[in-house]
Design a protein around this motif. Structure first.
Motif, PDB file in Angstrom:
ATOM      1  N   VAL A  16      -6.668   7.274  -4.064  1.00  0.00           N
ATOM      2  CA  VAL A  16      -6.539   7.094  -5.513  1.00  0.00           C
ATOM      3  C   VAL A  16      -5.421   6.117  -5.830  1.00  0.00           C
ATOM      4  O   VAL A  16      -5.595   5.185  -6.612  1.00  0.00           O
ATOM      5  CB  VAL A  16      -6.315   8.456  -6.215  1.00  0.00           C
ATOM      6  CG1 VAL A  16      -6.049   8.277  -7.703  1.00  0.00           C
ATOM      7  CG2 VAL A  16      -7.504   9.367  -5.991  1.00  0.00           C
ATOM      8  N   GLN A  17      -4.255   6.332  -5.218  1.00  0.00           N
ATOM      9  CA  GLN A  17      -3.122   5.433  -5.411  1.00  0.00           C
ATOM     10  C   GLN A  17      -2.343   5.342  -4.107  1.00  0.00           C
ATOM     11  O   GLN A  17      -2.403   6.244  -3.265  1.00  0.00           O
ATOM     12  CB  GLN A  17      -2.198   5.937  -6.518  1.00  0.00           C
ATOM     13  CG  GLN A  17      -2.810   5.838  -7.907  1.00  0.00           C
ATOM     14  CD  GLN A  17      -1.863   6.372  -8.964  1.00  0.00           C
ATOM     15  OE1 GLN A  17      -1.704   7.573  -9.090  1.00  0.00           O
ATOM     16  NE2 GLN A  17      -1.247   5.475  -9.706  1.00  0.00           N
ATOM     17  N   TYR A  18      -1.587   4.254  -3.976  1.00  0.00           N
ATOM     18  CA  TYR A  18      -0.728   4.096  -2.807  1.00  0.00           C
ATOM     19  C   TYR A  18       0.472   3.251  -3.192  1.00  0.00           C
ATOM     20  O   TYR A  18       0.458   2.525  -4.203  1.00  0.00           O
ATOM     21  CB  TYR A  18      -1.486   3.459  -1.630  1.00  0.00           C
ATOM     22  CG  TYR A  18      -1.914   2.042  -1.877  1.00  0.00           C
ATOM     23  CD1 TYR A  18      -1.073   0.973  -1.557  1.00  0.00           C
ATOM     24  CD2 TYR A  18      -3.152   1.757  -2.449  1.00  0.00           C
ATOM     25  CE1 TYR A  18      -1.466  -0.334  -1.799  1.00  0.00           C
ATOM     26  CE2 TYR A  18      -3.550   0.458  -2.691  1.00  0.00           C
ATOM     27  CZ  TYR A  18      -2.699  -0.585  -2.362  1.00  0.00           C
ATOM     28  OH  TYR A  18      -3.083  -1.874  -2.598  1.00  0.00           O
ATOM     29  N   GLU A  19       1.516   3.356  -2.387  1.00  0.00           N
ATOM     30  CA  GLU A  19       2.723   2.570  -2.627  1.00  0.00           C
ATOM     31  C   GLU A  19       3.459   2.375  -1.311  1.00  0.00           C
ATOM     32  O   GLU A  19       3.613   3.317  -0.540  1.00  0.00           O
ATOM     33  CB  GLU A  19       3.634   3.275  -3.635  1.00  0.00           C
ATOM     34  CG  GLU A  19       4.817   2.459  -4.077  1.00  0.00           C
ATOM     35  CD  GLU A  19       4.435   1.208  -4.852  1.00  0.00           C
ATOM     36  OE1 GLU A  19       4.949   0.127  -4.527  1.00  0.00           O
ATOM     37  OE2 GLU A  19       3.612   1.315  -5.792  1.00  0.00           O
ATOM     38  N   PHE A  20       3.903   1.147  -1.074  1.00  0.00           N
ATOM     39  CA  PHE A  20       4.762   0.834   0.058  1.00  0.00           C
ATOM     40  C   PHE A  20       6.208   0.925  -0.423  1.00  0.00           C
ATOM     41  O   PHE A  20       6.527   0.479  -1.535  1.00  0.00           O
ATOM     42  CB  PHE A  20       4.513  -0.598   0.551  1.00  0.00           C
ATOM     43  CG  PHE A  20       3.167  -0.805   1.175  1.00  0.00           C
ATOM     44  CD1 PHE A  20       2.955  -0.495   2.509  1.00  0.00           C
ATOM     45  CD2 PHE A  20       2.108  -1.317   0.425  1.00  0.00           C
ATOM     46  CE1 PHE A  20       1.709  -0.697   3.094  1.00  0.00           C
ATOM     47  CE2 PHE A  20       0.860  -1.525   1.005  1.00  0.00           C
ATOM     48  CZ  PHE A  20       0.662  -1.216   2.343  1.00  0.00           C
ATOM     49  N   LEU A  71       2.965   5.701   0.906  1.00  0.00           N
ATOM     50  CA  LEU A  71       2.548   6.931   0.240  1.00  0.00           C
ATOM     51  C   LEU A  71       1.116   6.745  -0.211  1.00  0.00           C
ATOM     52  O   LEU A  71       0.791   5.730  -0.839  1.00  0.00           O
ATOM     53  CB  LEU A  71       3.442   7.214  -0.973  1.00  0.00           C
ATOM     54  CG  LEU A  71       3.032   8.379  -1.871  1.00  0.00           C
ATOM     55  CD1 LEU A  71       3.265   9.702  -1.167  1.00  0.00           C
ATOM     56  CD2 LEU A  71       3.813   8.336  -3.178  1.00  0.00           C
ATOM     57  N   ILE A  72       0.249   7.695   0.130  1.00  0.00           N
ATOM     58  CA  ILE A  72      -1.135   7.648  -0.356  1.00  0.00           C
ATOM     59  C   ILE A  72      -1.447   8.957  -1.068  1.00  0.00           C
ATOM     60  O   ILE A  72      -0.876  10.004  -0.746  1.00  0.00           O
ATOM     61  CB  ILE A  72      -2.163   7.407   0.771  1.00  0.00           C
ATOM     62  CG1 ILE A  72      -2.165   8.558   1.791  1.00  0.00           C
ATOM     63  CG2 ILE A  72      -1.940   6.064   1.439  1.00  0.00           C
ATOM     64  CD1 ILE A  72      -3.345   8.541   2.748  1.00  0.00           C
ATOM     65  N   THR A 112       3.724   5.016  14.191  1.00  0.00           N
ATOM     66  CA  THR A 112       3.690   5.800  12.957  1.00  0.00           C
ATOM     67  C   THR A 112       4.168   7.229  13.167  1.00  0.00           C
ATOM     68  O   THR A 112       4.126   7.762  14.275  1.00  0.00           O
ATOM     69  CB  THR A 112       2.268   5.858  12.369  1.00  0.00           C
ATOM     70  OG1 THR A 112       1.406   6.521  13.297  1.00  0.00           O
ATOM     71  CG2 THR A 112       1.738   4.477  12.033  1.00  0.00           C
ATOM     72  N   TYR A 113       4.596   7.813  12.067  1.00  0.00           N
ATOM     73  CA  TYR A 113       4.879   9.240  11.973  1.00  0.00           C
ATOM     74  C   TYR A 113       4.304   9.654  10.628  1.00  0.00           C
ATOM     75  O   TYR A 113       4.770   9.206   9.580  1.00  0.00           O
ATOM     76  CB  TYR A 113       6.385   9.512  12.028  1.00  0.00           C
ATOM     77  CG  TYR A 113       6.742  10.978  11.988  1.00  0.00           C
ATOM     78  CD1 TYR A 113       6.273  11.859  12.953  1.00  0.00           C
ATOM     79  CD2 TYR A 113       7.557  11.484  10.983  1.00  0.00           C
ATOM     80  CE1 TYR A 113       6.602  13.202  12.923  1.00  0.00           C
ATOM     81  CE2 TYR A 113       7.897  12.825  10.951  1.00  0.00           C
ATOM     82  CZ  TYR A 113       7.416  13.677  11.925  1.00  0.00           C
ATOM     83  OH  TYR A 113       7.740  15.007  11.890  1.00  0.00           O
ATOM     84  N   ALA A 114       3.249  10.459  10.665  1.00  0.00           N
ATOM     85  CA  ALA A 114       2.535  10.816   9.436  1.00  0.00           C
ATOM     86  C   ALA A 114       2.886  12.235   9.001  1.00  0.00           C
ATOM     87  O   ALA A 114       2.988  13.153   9.822  1.00  0.00           O
ATOM     88  CB  ALA A 114       1.039  10.689   9.636  1.00  0.00           C
ATOM     89  N   LEU A 115       3.054  12.391   7.702  1.00  0.00           N
ATOM     90  CA  LEU A 115       3.287  13.690   7.066  1.00  0.00           C
ATOM     91  C   LEU A 115       2.198  13.866   6.033  1.00  0.00           C
ATOM     92  O   LEU A 115       1.843  12.931   5.327  1.00  0.00           O
ATOM     93  CB  LEU A 115       4.663  13.724   6.396  1.00  0.00           C
ATOM     94  CG  LEU A 115       5.855  13.449   7.297  1.00  0.00           C
ATOM     95  CD1 LEU A 115       7.126  13.308   6.462  1.00  0.00           C
ATOM     96  CD2 LEU A 115       6.013  14.535   8.332  1.00  0.00           C
ATOM     97  N   SER A 172       0.202  12.041   1.171  1.00  0.00           N
ATOM     98  CA  SER A 172       0.559  11.825   2.571  1.00  0.00           C
ATOM     99  C   SER A 172       1.543  10.667   2.624  1.00  0.00           C
ATOM    100  O   SER A 172       1.478   9.735   1.815  1.00  0.00           O
ATOM    101  CB  SER A 172      -0.653  11.484   3.433  1.00  0.00           C
ATOM    102  OG  SER A 172      -1.447  12.611   3.654  1.00  0.00           O
ATOM    103  N   LEU A 173       2.412  10.752   3.597  1.00  0.00           N
ATOM    104  CA  LEU A 173       3.345   9.665   3.879  1.00  0.00           C
ATOM    105  C   LEU A 173       3.079   9.184   5.288  1.00  0.00           C
ATOM    106  O   LEU A 173       3.067   9.981   6.234  1.00  0.00           O
ATOM    107  CB  LEU A 173       4.800  10.163   3.814  1.00  0.00           C
ATOM    108  CG  LEU A 173       5.433  10.320   2.461  1.00  0.00           C
ATOM    109  CD1 LEU A 173       6.800  10.994   2.598  1.00  0.00           C
ATOM    110  CD2 LEU A 173       5.593   8.965   1.781  1.00  0.00           C
ATOM    111  N   ILE A 174       2.855   7.890   5.417  1.00  0.00           N
ATOM    112  CA  ILE A 174       2.738   7.273   6.741  1.00  0.00           C
ATOM    113  C   ILE A 174       4.028   6.477   6.921  1.00  0.00           C
ATOM    114  O   ILE A 174       4.237   5.465   6.246  1.00  0.00           O
ATOM    115  CB  ILE A 174       1.511   6.331   6.833  1.00  0.00           C
ATOM    116  CG1 ILE A 174       0.227   6.986   6.327  1.00  0.00           C
ATOM    117  CG2 ILE A 174       1.377   5.804   8.256  1.00  0.00           C
ATOM    118  CD1 ILE A 174      -0.229   8.203   7.064  1.00  0.00           C
TER     119      ILE A 174
END
Length: 177
Positions: A16-20, A71-72, A112-115, A172-174
């Motif tokens: 839906v949305q994402y941000e670096f 962030l997604i 990567t480290y994904a949460l 989620s945070l990548i």
């Protein structure tokens, strides 16, 4: 990292949305853990949740080893937003999208480290605390388990997370380097 290419790839997914942003912008707080401890039925039952993930300061240090973050969000509808279990039952598609996005970042040569969401549901029963995680390659610890105030980043970047009704917003945070 070719953010433009990644942005094009994200548009092909139901993100839906994402941000670096940079991980130094993350806000870590022990207060986030209070909700885990007092309200979440998964507390103390999974390697993806506290106390299995370690103290907040340890989580903070782990996260900050990755200078960049993505962030997604995805959204889904549940029958009753107040029913935590019903909301948790809608997370599987978001987890799969998180795996896809992490793979896209890794395909560009990044580590990567994904949460991700509330708790891991990869195995029928978690080995915590008696044995190591069986599937660390598939398990994403919970964002909040790390003490991250994800709503702070969402608000800072205009990410919508209160759609109203029975809509659940998953984050989620990548983290990557």
């Amino acid at each position: 990292m070719d953010r433009e290419l990644l942005a094009q790839q994200l548009c092909e997914l139901p993100v839906v949305q994402y941000e670096f942003f940079e991980t130094k912008e993350l806000v870590f707080s022990d207060r986030v853990r209070y909700i885990c401890r007092t309200e979440c039925p998964q507390y103390g039952k999974s390697w993806a949740c506290p106390p299995g993930v370690g103290p907040v300061e340890e989580c903070r240090a782990r996260c900050l080893r990755y200078p960049h973050a993505l962030l997604i969000t995805t959204m889904t509808e549940t029958e009753d937003i107040a029913d935590i279990q019903a909301a948790l039952d809608t997370r599987a598609p978001h987890e799969e999208i998180t795996h896809q996005v992490a793979a896209l970042v890794q395909a560009q040569g990044a580590e990567t480290y994904a949460l991700s969401t509330e708790s891991c549901a990869v195995c029928p029963a978690c080995t915590y605390p008696n044995a190591p995680c069986r599937r660390p390659d598939r398990m994403f610890p919970c964002v909040e388990s790390h003490g991250i105030l994800v709503t702070d980043i969402a608000e800072r970047y205009g990410i919508d997370f209160q759609a109203g009704g029975n809509i659940v917003t998953w984050f989620s945070l990548i983290l990557y380097r």
